[in-house]
Design a protein around this motif. Sequence first.
Motif, PDB file in Angstrom:
ATOM      1  N   HIS A   1      30.886  36.428  31.839  1.00 21.63           N
ATOM      2  CA  HIS A   1      31.342  35.017  32.214  1.00 21.63           C
ATOM      3  C   HIS A   1      32.370  34.713  33.378  1.00 21.63           C
ATOM      4  CE1 HIS A   1      34.487  35.869  29.148  1.00 21.63           C
ATOM      5  NE2 HIS A   1      34.849  34.689  29.477  1.00 21.63           N
TER       6      HIS A   1
ATOM      7  N   ALA B   1      29.968  32.650  24.880  1.00 22.45           N
ATOM      8  CA  ALA B   1      29.959  31.335  25.473  1.00 22.45           C
ATOM      9  C   ALA B   1      30.309  29.869  25.084  1.00 22.45           C
ATOM     10  CB  ALA B   1      27.642  31.514  25.505  1.00 22.45           C
TER      11      ALA B   1
ATOM     12  N   GLU C   1      28.129  29.333  30.287  1.00 23.34           N
ATOM     13  CA  GLU C   1      27.246  28.804  29.975  1.00 23.34           C
ATOM     14  C   GLU C   1      26.837  28.552  28.206  1.00 23.34           C
ATOM     15  OE1 GLU C   1      24.169  29.157  31.294  1.00 23.34           O
ATOM     16  OE2 GLU C   1      24.168  28.706  32.959  1.00 23.34           O
TER      17      GLU C   1
ATOM     18  N   GLY D   1      21.485  28.764  26.736  1.00 21.14           N
ATOM     19  CA  GLY D   1      21.610  29.470  28.145  1.00 21.14           C
ATOM     20  C   GLY D   1      21.709  30.830  28.397  1.00 21.14           C
TER      21      GLY D   1
END
Length: 200
Positions: A99, A126, A166, A170
Motif C-alpha cells: 500500500h 487494505a 485500495e 480492489g
Amino acid sequence: MTAEIERWNHNIHYHPMILRAVPDGCRRALDVGCGEGILARELRRTVRHVSAIDLDEPSIELARRHDAASDIEYLLGDFLTHPFEPASFDVITSVATLHHMDAAVALDRMRRLLRPGGTLVVVGVARSRLPADLPYEAAAVFGNLLYKTTKTYWEHSAPKVWSPPETYAGMRHIAEGVLPGVRYRRHLLWRYSLMWTKPA
C-alpha cells in the motif's frame, strides 16, 4: 545490540504462515519493505542468502545493528528501481508494504524477480468498504481484543501510510490481473495474503 526479543503485532502474527510457504531447497530470498529486519532474520534460519530492502534509513540501520545481521544483505533503497537481477530469487516476501506503492507495478516487479518455480508471499493492508465489510471489521475487533489479553503489542518504527488506497476487493482484482492463479485470502487481523508460484 541485544538478541531478538519476542514481539507481536498484526504483521508479525502472520510471519509463521509466510515461513511455512518457503519452498524446500530455497537458496535466495528477498524481503521487500523489511523494516527492522524481523522477517529477514526468520528467513535466514532456513535460506542461505537473504536480501532485505527498505526505503526507511532508520529502520535499515536498526536492522544492520542487530546481533544476527552479519550474514543478511540489508539494502537501503527503492525496491522498484534497485538493480536486482531478473529471475534471481527463489522466494520473495513482503509484509504491509504494497500500500506504499503502486500495487500493480510492485507485483509485476516481484513477478519478474522470481525464478521459475519460485514463490511469492505477500501479507498486505487494505481498506474496508462499509457496510459490505462490516462483518470482517467486527470479527477483527473481537479477535484483536482476544490476542491482546495474552500478548503485548509492539509498535514498529517504520513510517505508515493510512488509509490504504485500495480496498480488499480492489487488491484481489489487481493481484489476479498481474499473477494468474494467485491465491488470495482475507485474514482476521485486518490483513490479506497473496501466494503465487511462478510457472516453471
